[in-house]
Design a protein around this motif. Structure first.
Motif, mmCIF file in Angstrom:
data_model
loop_
_atom_site.group_PDB
_atom_site.id
_atom_site.type_symbol
_atom_site.label_atom_id
_atom_site.label_comp_id
_atom_site.label_asym_id
_atom_site.label_seq_id
_atom_site.Cartn_x
_atom_site.Cartn_y
_atom_site.Cartn_z
ATOM 1 N N THR A 171 0.841 -1.198 0.000
ATOM 2 C CA THR A 171 0.000 0.000 0.000
ATOM 3 C C THR A 171 0.878 1.251 0.000
ATOM 4 O O THR A 171 1.846 1.333 0.755
ATOM 5 N N PRO A 172 0.560 2.242 -0.847
ATOM 6 C CA PRO A 172 1.316 3.499 -0.807
ATOM 7 C C PRO A 172 1.198 4.175 0.563
ATOM 8 O O PRO A 172 0.175 4.053 1.249
ATOM 9 N N THR A 173 2.234 4.872 0.950
ATOM 10 C CA THR A 173 2.312 5.456 2.292
ATOM 11 C C THR A 173 1.178 6.436 2.578
ATOM 12 O O THR A 173 0.672 6.493 3.698
ATOM 13 N N LEU A 174 0.766 7.202 1.582
ATOM 14 C CA LEU A 174 -0.295 8.187 1.800
ATOM 15 C C LEU A 174 -1.650 7.535 2.088
ATOM 16 O O LEU A 174 -2.504 8.133 2.755
ATOM 17 N N LEU A 175 -1.853 6.319 1.579
ATOM 18 C CA LEU A 175 -3.152 5.661 1.757
ATOM 19 C C LEU A 175 -3.247 4.825 3.025
ATOM 20 O O LEU A 175 -4.331 4.332 3.360
ATOM 21 N N ILE A 176 -2.150 4.642 3.746
ATOM 22 C CA ILE A 176 -2.148 3.753 4.906
ATOM 23 C C ILE A 176 -3.175 4.159 5.962
ATOM 24 O O ILE A 176 -3.986 3.325 6.390
ATOM 25 N N PRO A 177 -3.244 5.423 6.425
ATOM 26 C CA PRO A 177 -4.239 5.751 7.462
ATOM 27 C C PRO A 177 -5.679 5.574 6.987
ATOM 28 O O PRO A 177 -6.536 5.082 7.734
ATOM 29 N N VAL A 178 -5.946 5.927 5.741
ATOM 30 C CA VAL A 178 -7.308 5.822 5.214
ATOM 31 C C VAL A 178 -7.714 4.350 5.101
ATOM 32 O O VAL A 178 -8.831 3.971 5.469
ATOM 33 N N LEU A 179 -6.810 3.518 4.603
ATOM 34 C CA LEU A 179 -7.137 2.100 4.442
ATOM 35 C C LEU A 179 -7.335 1.390 5.783
ATOM 36 O O LEU A 179 -8.194 0.512 5.899
ATOM 37 N N ILE A 180 -6.569 1.769 6.790
ATOM 38 C CA ILE A 180 -6.749 1.154 8.103
ATOM 39 C C ILE A 180 -8.120 1.503 8.665
ATOM 40 O O ILE A 180 -8.817 0.645 9.226
ATOM 41 N N ILE A 181 -8.559 2.740 8.484
ATOM 42 C CA ILE A 181 -9.890 3.154 8.967
ATOM 43 C C ILE A 181 -10.987 2.414 8.198
ATOM 44 O O ILE A 181 -11.937 1.895 8.794
ATOM 45 N N ILE A 182 -10.842 2.329 6.877
ATOM 46 C CA ILE A 182 -11.850 1.652 6.056
ATOM 47 C C ILE A 182 -11.931 0.173 6.405
ATOM 48 O O ILE A 182 -13.022 -0.390 6.556
ATOM 49 N N GLU A 183 -10.783 -0.489 6.553
ATOM 50 C CA GLU A 183 -10.779 -1.919 6.885
ATOM 51 C C GLU A 183 -11.317 -2.173 8.291
ATOM 52 O O GLU A 183 -11.991 -3.174 8.529
ATOM 53 N N THR A 184 -11.041 -1.277 9.228
ATOM 54 C CA THR A 184 -11.579 -1.430 10.578
ATOM 55 C C THR A 184 -13.097 -1.304 10.563
ATOM 56 O O THR A 184 -13.801 -2.089 11.219
ATOM 57 N N ILE A 185 -13.615 -0.351 9.809
ATOM 58 C CA ILE A 185 -15.065 -0.185 9.697
ATOM 59 C C ILE A 185 -15.686 -1.416 9.038
ATOM 60 O O ILE A 185 -16.741 -1.895 9.466
ATOM 61 N N SER A 186 -15.031 -1.959 8.015
ATOM 62 C CA SER A 186 -15.582 -3.143 7.348
ATOM 63 C C SER A 186 -15.591 -4.350 8.271
ATOM 64 O O SER A 186 -16.517 -5.165 8.222
ATOM 65 N N VAL A 187 -14.584 -4.478 9.140
ATOM 66 C CA VAL A 187 -14.573 -5.589 10.107
ATOM 67 C C VAL A 187 -15.682 -5.400 11.137
ATOM 68 O O VAL A 187 -16.344 -6.367 11.530
ATOM 69 N N LEU A 188 -15.927 -4.167 11.576
ATOM 70 C CA LEU A 188 -16.956 -3.913 12.573
ATOM 71 C C LEU A 188 -18.368 -4.089 12.018
ATOM 72 O O LEU A 188 -19.279 -4.473 12.753
ATOM 73 N N ILE A 189 -18.563 -3.823 10.737
ATOM 74 C CA ILE A 189 -19.891 -3.904 10.128
ATOM 75 C C ILE A 189 -20.206 -5.315 9.624
ATOM 76 O O ILE A 189 -21.369 -5.639 9.399
ATOM 77 N N ARG A 190 -19.193 -6.167 9.512
ATOM 78 C CA ARG A 190 -19.382 -7.504 8.931
ATOM 79 C C ARG A 190 -20.510 -8.313 9.570
ATOM 80 O O ARG A 190 -21.349 -8.863 8.841
ATOM 81 N N PRO A 191 -20.635 -8.435 10.898
ATOM 82 C CA PRO A 191 -21.743 -9.260 11.423
ATOM 83 C C PRO A 191 -23.116 -8.676 11.121
ATOM 84 O O PRO A 191 -24.056 -9.425 10.858
ATOM 85 N N LEU A 192 -23.230 -7.360 11.120
ATOM 86 C CA LEU A 192 -24.505 -6.733 10.782
ATOM 87 C C LEU A 192 -24.875 -7.027 9.328
ATOM 88 O O LEU A 192 -26.010 -7.423 9.031
#
Length: 181
Positions: free
Chosen positions: A134-155
């Motif tokens: 992952t490019p360095t500039l996208l690292i914080p955004v991707l971590i937030i997006i992936e965390t949200i996707s993990v939290l929303i998965r059971p719903l």
């Protein structure tokens, strides 16, 4: 005649008591109680053989570390199978078509897998939040997006399962109504 096709998914009541309580306790009555005798009757022997074969088939693809989940996986599968089989009887209610039932199973099991993954293999679990290269500039955004996707998965999975069950029952109702007319 029903008022609408979606009335079949309302939880039925008898004398003001919701029948979902009866439907959830009935499968547990089918399981045998432990006995002190060495030999049981034919029904208990057949039931024990079936549960052993079922557990063996369920755990065959798993490694030895996954065998500690045998009790919860086998009881969950047998409980869901018996509930869905009871729902095939006429004039009965299938609790697995309710979102509350699906979410009640999804949330604790999802939370258990996330917490056990974080406890046993934290680097691998956290490594899934960031793809490799992952490019360095996208690292914080991707971590937030992936965390949200993990939290929303059971719903999301619970809603999808409920929608698929509802669509299947609704399709059967529509075909039965069309055949009757």
């Amino acid at each position: 005649m029903t008022l609408s096709f979606f009335d079949q998914f309302m939880s039925p009541t008898f004398l003001g008591i919701p029948l979902i309580a009866l439907a959830l306790t009935l499968p547990w009555l089918l399981f045998p109680t432990p006995a002190t005798r060495w030999l049981n009757n034919r029904l208990l022997t057949l039931q024990g053989w079936f549960i052993n074969r079922f557990t063996h088939q369920l755990l065959m693809p798993l490694n030895l570390g996954g065998h500690k989940w045998a009790g919860i996986l086998t009881s969950l599968m047998l409980f869901l199978i018996s509930l869905n089989m009871l729902g095939l009887l006429p004039y009965t209610f299938t609790p697995t078509t309710q979102l509350s039932m699906n979410m009640g199973f999804a949330m604790p099991l999802w939370l258990a897998t996330v917490l056990i993954g974080m406890r046993n293999q934290p680097t691998i679990t956290l490594g899934h939040l960031l793809p490799e290269g992952t490019p360095t500039l996208l690292i914080p955004v991707l971590i937030i997006i992936e965390t949200i996707s993990v939290l929303i998965r059971p719903l999301a999975l619970g809603v999808r399962l409920t929608a698929n069950l509802t669509a299947g029952h609704l399709l059967i109702q529509l075909i039965a109504t069309a055949a009757f007319v």
